[in-house]
Scaffold this motif. Structure first.
Motif, mmCIF file in Angstrom:
data_model
loop_
_atom_site.group_PDB
_atom_site.id
_atom_site.type_symbol
_atom_site.label_atom_id
_atom_site.label_comp_id
_atom_site.label_asym_id
_atom_site.label_seq_id
_atom_site.Cartn_x
_atom_site.Cartn_y
_atom_site.Cartn_z
ATOM 1 N N MET A 227 -45.138 23.760 -18.708
ATOM 2 C CA MET A 227 -46.018 23.837 -17.533
ATOM 3 C C MET A 227 -45.243 24.184 -16.268
ATOM 4 S SD MET A 227 -48.757 20.740 -18.192
ATOM 5 C CE MET A 227 -49.995 21.504 -17.121
ATOM 6 N N GLY A 228 -44.009 24.632 -16.444
ATOM 7 C CA GLY A 228 -43.196 25.052 -15.317
ATOM 8 C C GLY A 228 -43.314 26.543 -15.084
ATOM 9 N N LEU A 229 -42.264 27.286 -15.392
ATOM 10 C CA LEU A 229 -42.269 28.734 -15.172
ATOM 11 C C LEU A 229 -43.391 29.469 -15.895
ATOM 12 C CD1 LEU A 229 -38.484 29.684 -15.120
ATOM 13 C CD2 LEU A 229 -40.077 29.575 -13.202
ATOM 14 N N PRO A 230 -43.764 29.078 -17.138
ATOM 15 C CA PRO A 230 -44.848 29.809 -17.814
ATOM 16 C C PRO A 230 -46.180 29.770 -17.068
ATOM 17 C CG PRO A 230 -43.585 28.561 -19.415
ATOM 18 C CD PRO A 230 -43.098 28.127 -18.057
ATOM 19 N N LEU A 231 -46.403 28.771 -16.223
ATOM 20 C CA LEU A 231 -47.613 28.732 -15.393
ATOM 21 C C LEU A 231 -47.353 29.258 -13.996
ATOM 22 C CD1 LEU A 231 -49.262 25.300 -16.347
ATOM 23 C CD2 LEU A 231 -49.716 27.588 -17.263
ATOM 24 N N PHE A 232 -46.150 29.037 -13.516
ATOM 25 C CA PHE A 232 -45.799 29.476 -12.170
ATOM 26 C C PHE A 232 -45.836 30.998 -12.056
ATOM 27 C CE2 PHE A 232 -42.354 31.020 -9.398
ATOM 28 C CZ PHE A 232 -42.766 30.509 -8.177
ATOM 29 N N ALA A 233 -45.254 31.689 -13.030
ATOM 30 C CA ALA A 233 -45.153 33.150 -12.963
ATOM 31 C C ALA A 233 -46.516 33.845 -12.917
ATOM 32 C CB ALA A 233 -44.313 33.674 -14.126
ATOM 33 N N PRO A 234 -47.458 33.505 -13.814
ATOM 34 C CA PRO A 234 -48.770 34.168 -13.735
ATOM 35 C C PRO A 234 -49.500 33.883 -12.421
ATOM 36 C CG PRO A 234 -48.502 33.102 -15.863
ATOM 37 C CD PRO A 234 -47.374 32.638 -15.001
ATOM 38 N N LEU A 235 -49.330 32.674 -11.893
ATOM 39 C CA LEU A 235 -50.021 32.345 -10.647
ATOM 40 C C LEU A 235 -49.419 33.112 -9.469
ATOM 41 C CD1 LEU A 235 -52.391 30.786 -9.734
ATOM 42 C CD2 LEU A 235 -50.983 28.733 -9.518
ATOM 43 N N VAL A 236 -48.106 33.320 -9.497
ATOM 44 C CA VAL A 236 -47.479 34.165 -8.487
ATOM 45 C C VAL A 236 -48.039 35.580 -8.570
ATOM 46 C CG1 VAL A 236 -45.318 35.281 -7.796
ATOM 47 C CG2 VAL A 236 -45.354 32.833 -8.269
#
Length: 266
Positions: A227-236
């Protein structure tokens, strides 16, 4: 980081607090200051809609490239793997902290900016200190919960005072500090983007806190990574695309706002 507030509270804000209630002007001013700080950080991370960068480049830049990804993932991954194998507390913390130290030293030796690595090192050290103090491996994640709660709360408050934080940040980036609030399309977009970011931090807490309470350290560490980068990147990426749609390449501020008449906030 610090930054000056991007301006006074717009005129449609409440002129003063009702008896016994919180001061909305103070909350709005605080959210604007936080938005300016966030906008400044976003620009340093490469998130500037005025630049002719591709979405993939922006997302990759925001994550810090390969080095940034490794600095974000490896300390936590090392802790999870080492703890799962040894079921000890001290060794996983030492390995995790040691990796963060190495990343910081590498940046220092190569004379590269150390802000991200140093921030990761400080966070890792604080988390390790809490776990060592309590003697519980799951407490290594308490600091992360605090950060998620802090950012989620600030985003939520910005929605409640009708100053969505994404709008404040983008307004600061695009020299459109008050202008975006007069454009219904921008206002709606920034409102929902702020809801999405608030939802990200809330989702982390909703999923991870029960695992913490159950003492499921390995599962908690794994979920935290997922739930870190794998969610952060798409939201960016979603945020970038939405902002670029509102501000065509090369345009800035009120020049891109059109002639829409001011309207009341949602």
């Amino acid at each position: 980081m610090t930054s000056d507030p991007i301006g006074s509270v717009p005129e449609d804000a409440s002129a003063g607090p009702a008896s016994g209630s919180a001061d909305p002007d103070s909350a709005a001013t605080a959210s604007e200051a936080f938005g300016a700080a966030l906008g400044s950080a976003a620009r340093r991370a490469g998130f500037d809609p005025a630049q002719a960068d591709s979405t993939g480049h922006v997302v990759w830049h925001a994550m810090g490239g390969w080095r940034g990804v490794l600095e974000s993932v490896l300390p936590g991954l090392a802790f999870v793997v080492t703890y799962t194998i040894t079921r000890q507390l001290v060794l996983p913390l030492v390995v995790s902290l040691g990796i963060a130290v190495v990343f910081t030293l590498v940046r220092l030796v190569s004379r590269q900016p150390v802000t991200a690595a140093l921030g990761g090192l400080v966070a890792t050290a604080i988390a390790a200190g809490i776990a060592l103090w309590t003697g519980r491996a799951q407490d290594n994640f308490l600091w992360g919960f605090f950060i998620d709660l802090l950012f989620g709360a600030v985003l939520l408050i910005s929605l409640l005072v009708r100053r969505p934080l994404i709008g404040l940040a983008v307004g600061w980036l695009m020299d459109d500090a008050p202008g975006w609030r007069e454009d219904p399309r921008k206002r709606r977009t920034f409102f929902w983007l702020t809801v999405l970011w608030t939802g990200l931090f809330a989702a982390r807490l909703i999923v991870e806190v029960p695992l913490y309470l159950a003492g499921a350290v390995t599962a908690l560490g794994t979920v935290k990574l997922l739930m870190g980068l794998p969610l952060f990147a798409p939201l960016v990426a979603v945020s970038w695309l939405a902002v670029r749609a509102l501000y065509p390449r090369g345009s800035r501020g009120a020049r891109d706002s059109g002639d829409s008449a001011p309207t009341t906030d949602r």
